[in-house]
Structures are given as structure tokens and as C-alpha cells.
Design an enzyme around this catalytic site. Structure first.
Site, mmCIF file in Angstrom:
data_model
loop_
_atom_site.group_PDB
_atom_site.id
_atom_site.type_symbol
_atom_site.label_atom_id
_atom_site.label_comp_id
_atom_site.label_asym_id
_atom_site.label_seq_id
_atom_site.Cartn_x
_atom_site.Cartn_y
_atom_site.Cartn_z
ATOM 1 N N TYR A 2 -2.598 3.247 4.119
ATOM 2 C CA TYR A 2 -1.203 3.280 4.452
ATOM 3 C C TYR A 2 -1.026 4.323 3.026
ATOM 4 O O TYR A 2 -1.943 4.390 2.153
ATOM 5 C CB TYR A 2 -0.197 2.263 4.261
ATOM 6 C CG TYR A 2 -0.526 1.464 3.113
ATOM 7 C CD1 TYR A 2 0.241 1.509 1.886
ATOM 8 C CD2 TYR A 2 -1.405 0.255 2.741
ATOM 9 C CE1 TYR A 2 0.232 0.777 0.593
ATOM 10 C CE2 TYR A 2 -1.602 -0.533 1.820
ATOM 11 C CZ TYR A 2 -0.645 -0.029 0.548
ATOM 12 O OH TYR A 2 -0.701 -0.993 -0.480
ATOM 13 N N CYS A 3 0.111 4.834 2.813
ATOM 14 C CA CYS A 3 0.574 5.657 1.722
ATOM 15 C C CYS A 3 1.939 5.154 1.628
ATOM 16 O O CYS A 3 2.533 4.142 1.985
ATOM 17 C CB CYS A 3 0.190 7.064 1.712
ATOM 18 S SG CYS A 3 1.165 8.023 2.915
ATOM 19 N N SER A 4 2.847 6.161 1.068
ATOM 20 C CA SER A 4 4.111 6.156 0.972
ATOM 21 C C SER A 4 4.845 5.883 2.227
ATOM 22 O O SER A 4 5.553 5.148 2.612
ATOM 23 C CB SER A 4 4.844 7.036 0.233
ATOM 24 O OG SER A 4 4.412 6.890 -1.409
#
Length: 165
Positions: free
Chosen positions: A95-97
Site C-alpha cells: 500500500y501507499c497513500s
């Protein structure tokens, strides 16, 4: 190449060409070669997967999903993942933002031979928007989430937005 598209997207979002939905945003910037997993699905299997945070160190230090290992984006090295003793068929969620940078990293994991890799749809923003917990470096619950940029912060609807200096 995706770095350029990411910066162009930020430029256009400032001047009014922003997407109206998360689906549109992700379709614009992702190849969608990596399957998505929803935050609801991840919450159900969180203890059974390898969870990697593809945000930069300063973002991770504000808050992250419990048990996530920060592997970064700009200076990502596959050796960091290989040191985790992960089998090629183990389930990995990145995941990231929002899910753009995490797709890039997920593609690199696939290229390295990992076969069961997922991109968290909506990233940590969607996680927090669904009232799921995030923790700080001390392992304590926090409401803070690094918002990445003022332009992309519109997708973070819950929690306290934090920006780098």
C-alpha cells in the site's frame, strides 16, 4: 516513467483537471496489472499476509498500518523484501497513500518472482476513511496520516492530515 506521470497529475490537479472519483484516479495512473484488495478484505486477513508500505520514510513515521514494513518508493530495493524470508507464493499486500506508488512496487515484486501480490485499493487513505486503526512509530494508535500533498489530501476524509516540512 511513472514518476513523471505522478508529478504531472499533481500539476493538473492544482489547475483543475483533477479526477472526480478514486476509480478514475487509479484508472488514470495505474496499469492495473496487479489485482486490488479492498481494505475490508485486508482487515479480515491482515495477520496472514506480508504487508508492505511503499511510502517514503517520513510518511511511514507519521503513521502506518500495524505490522507493515516500510520498503519505500524512491529508493526501493528488492533485497529489503528478500531479507524477510518470504516464499514466492506467500500473500503480499502493498500500500501507499492511494494505490499508485504501491502498484509500481507490486510490479517490481512480481518481476522478482513473487506470485501472490496485491495492491491495497485506496491505500492508507481508504484504510483510515473506513475507521481502521493506524499506529505511530511507538506502536500507539494515532489519528494522524501523512497526506502526501495538499492536492491529494482531498481523498483523506478522516484523521488528522500531516504534511512534510
Amino acid at each position: 516513467m511513472k514518476h513523471i506521470f505522478l508529478f504531472i497529475s499533481l500539476f493538473f490537479s492544482v489547475f483543475g483537471s483533477a479526477q472526480n472519483s478514486l476509480d478514475e484516479l487509479l484508472k488514470t495512473y495505474n496499469n492495473e496489472n496487479i489485482p486490488y484488495i479492498s481494505v475490508i478484505e485486508l482487515m479480515e486477513i491482515q495477520e496472514q499476509v506480508h504487508l508492505f508500505d511503499a511510502r517514503e520514510k517520513d510518511e511511514y513515521e507519521v503513521s502506518h498500518i500495524r505490522n507493515a514494513i516500510n520498503i519505500g518508493y524512491t529508493n526501493f530495493e528488492i533485497e529489503i523484501v528478500k531479507k524477510q524470508n518470504i516464499q514466492n507464493n506467500d500473500t503480499i499486500v502493498v500500500y501507499c497513500s492511494l494505490g499508485v506508488r504501491s502498484e509500481d512496487i507490486s510490479e517490481k515484486l512480481k518481476e522478482a518472482g513473487f506470485t501472490n501480490v496485491y495492491n491495497l485499493y485506496g491505500g492508507i487513505f481508504e484504510w483510515k476513511n473506513n475507521n481502521y486503526p493506524v499506529i505511530n512509530l511507538q506502536g500507539q494508535l494515532t489519528d494522524k496520516v501523512h497526506a502526501y500533498s495538499k492536492q491529494w489530501a482531498k481523498w483523506l476524509l478522516k484523521g488528522k492530515k500531516v504534511y512534510s516540512n
